[in-house]
Design a protein around this motif. Structure first.
Motif, PDB file in Angstrom:
ATOM      1  N   VAL A   1       0.847  -1.190   0.000  1.00 56.37           N
ATOM      2  CA  VAL A   1       0.000   0.000   0.000  1.00 56.37           C
ATOM      3  C   VAL A   1       0.888   1.248   0.000  1.00 56.37           C
ATOM      4  N   ILE A   2       0.669   2.128  -0.991  1.00 56.08           N
ATOM      5  CA  ILE A   2       1.490   3.331  -1.115  1.00 56.08           C
ATOM      6  C   ILE A   2       0.714   4.626  -0.904  1.00 56.08           C
ATOM      7  N   THR A   3      -0.601   4.582  -1.034  1.00 58.43           N
ATOM      8  CA  THR A   3      -1.425   5.779  -0.860  1.00 58.43           C
ATOM      9  C   THR A   3      -2.774   5.404  -0.267  1.00 58.43           C
ATOM     10  N   ILE A   4      -3.251   6.239   0.639  1.00 56.01           N
ATOM     11  CA  ILE A   4      -4.614   6.106   1.150  1.00 56.01           C
ATOM     12  C   ILE A   4      -5.373   7.312   0.611  1.00 56.01           C
TER      13      ILE A   4
ATOM     14  N   THR B   1      -4.232   2.966  -2.964  1.00 54.74           N
ATOM     15  CA  THR B   1      -3.434   2.563  -4.119  1.00 54.74           C
ATOM     16  C   THR B   1      -2.316   1.687  -3.589  1.00 54.74           C
ATOM     17  N   CYS B   2      -2.070   0.595  -4.296  1.00 56.94           N
ATOM     18  CA  CYS B   2      -0.959  -0.260  -3.907  1.00 56.94           C
ATOM     19  C   CYS B   2      -0.104  -0.565  -5.122  1.00 56.94           C
TER      20      CYS B   2
ATOM     21  N   LYS C   1      -3.554   3.703   9.285  1.00 56.12           N
ATOM     22  CA  LYS C   1      -2.947   3.010  10.441  1.00 56.12           C
ATOM     23  C   LYS C   1      -2.959   1.490  10.236  1.00 56.12           C
ATOM     24  N   LEU C   2      -3.984   1.001   9.590  1.00 52.82           N
ATOM     25  CA  LEU C   2      -4.109  -0.446   9.372  1.00 52.82           C
ATOM     26  C   LEU C   2      -3.219  -0.968   8.242  1.00 52.82           C
ATOM     27  N   VAL C   3      -3.055  -0.178   7.159  1.00 53.39           N
ATOM     28  CA  VAL C   3      -2.411  -0.754   5.975  1.00 53.39           C
ATOM     29  C   VAL C   3      -1.332   0.078   5.288  1.00 53.39           C
ATOM     30  N   TYR C   4      -1.189   1.355   5.609  1.00 57.00           N
ATOM     31  CA  TYR C   4      -0.257   2.204   4.870  1.00 57.00           C
ATOM     32  C   TYR C   4       1.176   1.682   4.967  1.00 57.00           C
ATOM     33  N   GLN C   5       1.814   1.567   3.820  1.00 55.73           N
ATOM     34  CA  GLN C   5       3.189   1.079   3.664  1.00 55.73           C
ATOM     35  C   GLN C   5       3.359  -0.364   4.154  1.00 55.73           C
ATOM     36  N   LYS C   6       2.267  -1.111   4.097  1.00 51.93           N
ATOM     37  CA  LYS C   6       2.308  -2.511   4.504  1.00 51.93           C
ATOM     38  C   LYS C   6       1.938  -3.396   3.319  1.00 51.93           C
ATOM     39  N   SER C   7       2.393  -4.631   3.394  1.00 50.16           N
ATOM     40  CA  SER C   7       1.993  -5.618   2.394  1.00 50.16           C
ATOM     41  C   SER C   7       0.609  -6.126   2.746  1.00 50.16           C
TER      42      SER C   7
END
Length: 160
Positions: free
Chosen positions: A29-32, A39-40, A74-80
């Protein structure tokens, strides 16, 4: 043969791309964008615009809009994450259920936390409706507001 054609027609009526239905992909994930869009980056480095299926989060300028966006970040940003792709929406975003590394359904977590509505216009899954009822009962997130306005109604009012 007629059964297969009927299924294909049903997919098209539901604004989904049958060629993508029910497949999984991993991405970063690269953008919320907001509480129900992100966007991922796929492994081939191509961006994928994703709309979280079965939920509708408050709009950016709507009460709890920024909180919903921050909560999703908080849940997914910059995460796989793992996407279970269901198709495309009318804006050509990929409709998906998003799972974190612990295999938790992020879409349902948004509803359970009071950061999104169960999108009943397109979803009849009792899991989402039950999560919404529990969040309402506990007055979590957007349910702290005495009369929260569903995003669909908010968008309609803004257009007028």
């Amino acid at each position: 043969m007629y059964k297969k054609l009927a299924i294909m027609a049903l997919c098209c009526l539901c604004f989904t791309d049958c060629s993508q239905a029910s497949r999984s992909v991993s991405c970063q994930v690269i953008t919320i964008t907001d509480g129900d869009s992100l966007t991922c980056l796929l492994k081939n480095k191509k961006p994928l615009h994703v709309r979280l299926a079965d939920i509708d989060a408050p709009e950016k300028n709507q009460p709890f809009g920024n909180k919903a966006k921050q909560f999703l970040a908080k849940l997914v940003y910059q995460k796989s994450v793992q996407l279970r792709i269901l198709g495309n929406d009318p804006y050509q975003r990929t409709l998906a259920v998003v799972y974190n590394a612990q295999h938790e359904n992020i879409n349902i977590n948004m509803v359970k936390s009071g950061m999104a509505w169960a999108y009943t216009r397109y979803n009849r899954d009792p899991m989402y409706l039950n999560a919404q009822k529990q969040a309402m009962k506990a007055r979590l997130g957007l349910w702290q507001d005495a009369h929260p306005i569903p995003p669909e109604q908010w968008r309609r009012k803004k257009r007028k």
